[in-house]
Write an enzyme that holds these catalytic residues in place. Structure first.
Site, PDB file in Angstrom:
ATOM      1  CG  HIS A  95      -1.728  -1.178   1.424  1.00 21.93           C
ATOM      2  ND1 HIS A  95      -2.604  -1.619   0.468  1.00 21.93           N
ATOM      3  CD2 HIS A  95      -1.801  -2.061   2.443  1.00 21.93           C
ATOM      4  CE1 HIS A  95      -3.194  -2.727   0.905  1.00 21.93           C
ATOM      5  NE2 HIS A  95      -2.712  -3.019   2.088  1.00 21.93           N
ATOM      6  CG  HIS A 152       0.638  10.686   6.292  1.00 22.04           C
ATOM      7  ND1 HIS A 152      -0.376   9.990   5.672  1.00 22.04           N
ATOM      8  CD2 HIS A 152       0.427  12.004   6.019  1.00 22.04           C
ATOM      9  CE1 HIS A 152      -1.170  10.859   5.060  1.00 22.04           C
ATOM     10  NE2 HIS A 152      -0.705  12.085   5.249  1.00 22.04           N
ATOM     11  CB  THR A 239      -5.761   8.552   4.765  1.00 20.07           C
ATOM     12  OG1 THR A 239      -4.412   8.083   4.734  1.00 20.07           O
ATOM     13  CG2 THR A 239      -5.816   9.932   5.403  1.00 20.07           C
ATOM     14  CB  THR A 240      -5.052   3.108   4.997  1.00 14.83           C
ATOM     15  OG1 THR A 240      -4.413   3.178   6.270  1.00 14.83           O
ATOM     16  CG2 THR A 240      -4.176   3.770   3.949  1.00 14.83           C
TER      17      THR A 240
HETATM   18 ZN   LIG Z   1      -0.723   7.980   5.317  1.00 13.48          ZN
END
Ligand SMILES: [Zn+2]
Length: 305
Positions: A95, A152, A239-240
């Site tokens: 991811h 992030h 956000t996942t």
């Molecule tokens: Zn992230």
């Protein structure tokens, strides 16, 4: 290794890897695993992960005309500028490209506190979101603008034992978001922290591969030229999946320059199925009735409430 030599090496590597991935039965298996997700259909994440359909989701569009200026203290960065004790190990998890934050050479875990944070939040993980040759890939938008890459730095409230536990609570996590932008005109200006990490990306193009950086870094060096005093903050989510609404976001308006070579490396990253991992950013989520606050060392216009 000389840079030109290194770049040639990377090009060879990039040519070679997709072929090996295509021939590898492990990477062509397309069985859907429980807990997996892709960026093909982020609107459907909520079917398997109900929190992804919540009211305090991230990322959002930040508009500097609609923010609330607040008079809060600066964020304190603990051990952020002390060298990490080990070379960080980048990992391709299908991811993103990520690394876990090791303790510093002084055996401390870097942390943040103050600012909007009432507790101590320990750095856990750093990862990146990117686009494609045709699209920019930051998750947050700033004044209608999407940037090339968003980093992030994920922190866990130290009163919780694990990220899995922390994400069940509103005050569980705090994530620093920082934007990167390609600067074609300053090709020779690189910041050592981001460069060290980005130069290792060509070695983790395959799913599940890992590679260590060649130099020690401080966590703070990843924030490069950013003025840490000025930031947006709001309450949002991962956000996942599972999209837990547990995140105090800290997003910097300052942008870090990167070279086009560093950016391009991301476009050759492969996912679990051997496909190019492009545009690994989640679409913008409604702000709803949330407020986005802005803390600045310069001007305080509104009042804090
Ligand atoms: Zn992230």
């Amino acid at each position: 290794m000389h840079f030109a030599e290194f770049f040639k090496f990377c090009q060879k590597l990039l040519f070679f890897l997709p072929l090996t991935a295509a021939n590898n039965p492990e990477t062509t298996t397309t069985a859907h695993r429980a807990g997996s997700f892709t960026y093909d259909n982020p609107a459907e994440w909520q079917l398997e992960y109900p929190q992804c359909g919540g009211q305090k989701q991230s990322p959002i569009a930040i508009n500097s005309n609609k923010i609330v200026n607040v008079d809060i203290p600066a964020i304190v960065f603990g051990s952020y500028d002390v060298f990490l004790s080990n070379y960080v190990v980048l990992e391709n998890n299908g991811h993103t490209i990520k690394f876990n934050v090791p303790p510093t050479i002084e055996h401390q875990i870097p942390y943040i506190t103050n600012g909007p944070l009432k507790d101590i939040y320990e750095a856990v993980e750093v990862h990146f979101h990117w686009g494609s040759p045709l699209t920019k890939g930051s998750e947050h938008q700033l004044n209608g603008k999407r940037y090339d890459v968003e980093m992030h730095i994920v922190h866990k409230n130290s009163k919780y034992n694990t990220v899995e536990e922390a994400r069940e609570f509103e005050d569980g996590l705090s994530v620093i978001g920082a934007f990167f932008k390609v600067e074609k005109t300053i090709a020779n200006i690189f910041f050592p922290g981001p460069s060290t990490v980005f130069n290792t990306v060509p070695f983790v193009l395959r799913y599940n591969s890992t590679a260590s950086t060649r130099q020690l870094i401080t966590l703070g060096s990843l924030l490069a030229n950013i003025n840490r005093e000025n930031f947006y903050t709001y309450q949002g989510s991962l956000t996942t999946p599972p999209c837990s609404e547990a995140v105090t976001w800290i997003v910097y308006p300052d942008v870090i320059p990167i070279s086009v070579y560093n950016l391009k490396n991301f476009w050759f990253v492969r996912d679990e199925e051997g496909r190019k991992l492009l545009n690994n950013y989640r679409p913008l989520q409604p702000i709803g009735d949330r407020k986005v606050y802005y803390r600045s060392d310069m001007v305080v216009v509104d009042y804090y409430y």
